[in-house]
Design an enzyme around this catalytic site. Sequence first.
Site, PDB file in Angstrom:
ATOM      1  N   GLY A   1       0.826  -1.204   0.000  1.00 36.62           N
ATOM      2  CA  GLY A   1       0.000   0.000   0.000  1.00 36.62           C
ATOM      3  C   GLY A   1       0.859   1.253   0.000  1.00 36.62           C
ATOM      4  O   GLY A   1       2.074   1.210  -0.215  1.00 36.62           O
TER       5      GLY A   1
ATOM      6  N   ALA B   1       1.985   3.176   2.326  1.00 36.53           N
ATOM      7  CA  ALA B   1       3.090   3.208   3.288  1.00 36.53           C
ATOM      8  C   ALA B   1       4.296   2.455   2.741  1.00 36.53           C
ATOM      9  O   ALA B   1       5.425   2.966   2.741  1.00 36.53           O
ATOM     10  CB  ALA B   1       2.641   2.615   4.621  1.00 36.53           C
TER      11      ALA B   1
ATOM     12  N   HIS C   1     -16.776   2.943   9.887  1.00 34.53           N
ATOM     13  CA  HIS C   1     -17.181   4.022   8.987  1.00 34.53           C
ATOM     14  C   HIS C   1     -18.705   4.099   8.980  1.00 34.53           C
ATOM     15  O   HIS C   1     -19.380   3.073   8.863  1.00 34.53           O
ATOM     16  CB  HIS C   1     -16.662   3.785   7.570  1.00 34.53           C
ATOM     17  CG  HIS C   1     -16.680   5.016   6.722  1.00 34.53           C
ATOM     18  ND1 HIS C   1     -17.843   5.568   6.241  1.00 34.53           N
ATOM     19  CD2 HIS C   1     -15.679   5.826   6.307  1.00 34.53           C
ATOM     20  CE1 HIS C   1     -17.543   6.654   5.547  1.00 34.53           C
ATOM     21  NE2 HIS C   1     -16.242   6.837   5.575  1.00 34.53           N
TER      22      HIS C   1
ATOM     23  N   ARG D   1      -9.613   8.206  14.711  1.00 28.28           N
ATOM     24  CA  ARG D   1      -8.884   8.848  13.620  1.00 28.28           C
ATOM     25  C   ARG D   1      -9.704   9.956  12.972  1.00 28.28           C
ATOM     26  O   ARG D   1     -10.855   9.752  12.600  1.00 28.28           O
ATOM     27  CB  ARG D   1      -8.502   7.817  12.555  1.00 28.28           C
ATOM     28  CG  ARG D   1      -7.822   8.425  11.325  1.00 28.28           C
ATOM     29  CD  ARG D   1      -7.403   7.347  10.348  1.00 28.28           C
ATOM     30  NE  ARG D   1      -8.535   6.689   9.723  1.00 28.28           N
ATOM     31  CZ  ARG D   1      -9.116   7.095   8.601  1.00 28.28           C
ATOM     32  NH1 ARG D   1      -8.712   8.191   8.005  1.00 28.28           N
ATOM     33  NH2 ARG D   1     -10.114   6.401   8.080  1.00 28.28           N
TER      34      ARG D   1
ATOM     35  N   SER E   1      -5.155   9.321   7.442  1.00 30.24           N
ATOM     36  CA  SER E   1      -4.500   8.013   7.334  1.00 30.24           C
ATOM     37  C   SER E   1      -3.497   7.958   6.182  1.00 30.24           C
ATOM     38  O   SER E   1      -2.355   7.512   6.364  1.00 30.24           O
ATOM     39  CB  SER E   1      -5.544   6.903   7.178  1.00 30.24           C
ATOM     40  OG  SER E   1      -6.396   7.174   6.088  1.00 30.24           O
TER      41      SER E   1
END
Length: 545
Positions: A12, A14, A239, A381, A386
């Site tokens: 991903g 990151a 979510h 968060r 993110s």
Amino acid sequence: MQQFDVLIIGSGLAGLTVALKVASEKRVCLVSKRKINDNSSSWAQGGIAAVLTDDDSIEAHIQDTLIAGAGLCDQEVTRQVASHARETVEWLIAQGVPFTREDDGSGYHLTREGGHSHRRIIHAADATGHAVQKTLAEQVLSHPNIIVLEDHIAVDLITSRKAGIGAPQDNAECLGAYVLDNQSGKVMTIAAQQTVLATGGAGKVYLYTTNPDVSTGDGVAMSWRAGCRVANMEFIQFHPTCLFHPKAKSFLITEAVRGEGGILKLPDGTNFMPHHDKRGELAPRDVVARAIDFEMKKRGLDCVFLDISHKPADFVISHFPTIYRRCMELGIDITKEPIPVVPAAHYSCGGVMTDHTGRTDLASLYAIGETACTGLHGANRLASNSLLECMVFGQAAANDILSQPGRPSVSLPYWDESRVTDADEEVIITHNWNELRRTMWNYVGIVRTSKRLTRAMHRIQMLRDEVDEFYSNFRVSNNLIELRNLLQVAELIVRSAMERHESRGLHYSRDYPEMLDIAVPTVLEPSNYFSLLDRDLTEKSNRST
């Protein structure tokens, strides 16, 4: 055995960021469980939070993050991330990411999402993650110093203690990982000077989730087994708005729909959010998710509705083309009718404990992105922080890796399958996977009780015993590895939830509805660390000896 300077597990945003940042000086191996773009980053719709206008400020971004985090955010880390947001976005623009511009071409369009005091979300229509992922993945795939192993899954980390390298009293160090080739079924040994966990979250531990199938908590589980601490695992973000339709698997309706004026309604058209929070639809996600959960349970509803149809049709289609197309495929015209939505597990705010460079408790091991608990998100968060965290900490980890001196190469033990056989049947994996996800949804969801958590822990431990026995006697497979990791992560989530005797952020308990005056993170340590490592060396399993 293959040798690399840097092993990155996860493809991903990151992982890609670290790979690109170190590849000029290091030889990199990047492991992707499926194809390089099959990950949560690709599914991210909303955007990236950054202060890009004069009427906004870094202090405002910090304050919004701290408020959403309900007192548990690390203020130093929050400042680190917010302060590097603009340069991060500028780097992405330089890489060619096609962010959406204003209609008149005067600059980039910024939207606003729940919990933000300003419009500061830069985005690529409603598919930001896909745009960023695609741009960086193309560079990674063409880089001469980066080897990408698609359709490979990490089985476990290799530590110096597990490999029998160094004196027993020496501090343990990560030396690489065992990795399963899903095509051949063979496990390879990959040695690395530095190992980076960027495996994403664990949304698949729940029955309903916005996450892709690869989100099985692999990094958290592997690092825990290697002796690393984890923190704040009880804070699972649900979510508020996942599309409710029998043919819509895990399709997210971005926060930006509410940011651009979308209204949450009951089936009779009543707008219910003002009764729960004065911020209405722009309240943080935990508030909105609990409000929807409350209304659904109170009235026996299968879903609620998110209505953006009062906006001009061309505005809706241009701002949310992906959502518009997907809903139209299912017979829902969002320019004329509301969207049926339900909450779903979305993001893990906790994870492997790290410092401000992404270092974990285990030397030469880093964790970044959703796998990590950096202290940024606290108990909840803030929307669109993110992807930003992935890149800021990806850069920080890369800088730290580049500053590390090299060490002599070591010979690592090969994977030993001499004492295991092929599984006679894998129905136990399918059955236990389904039972785990339903147990977590029913007992460890948006609203929790002590009794529910106790029941969940009892069932998880029974499932773990069954899977551990299976793992000890049969050759590993992708599904077995994922189930084993999910069971470990589920136990950590429940243990963390049982230790928090209050309601804070994403963790709401009916038995402890009040929030304590002092905010303290939940930190779990492998209490039987050395005994676990000793067992790893001697048990009758398909691990290396």
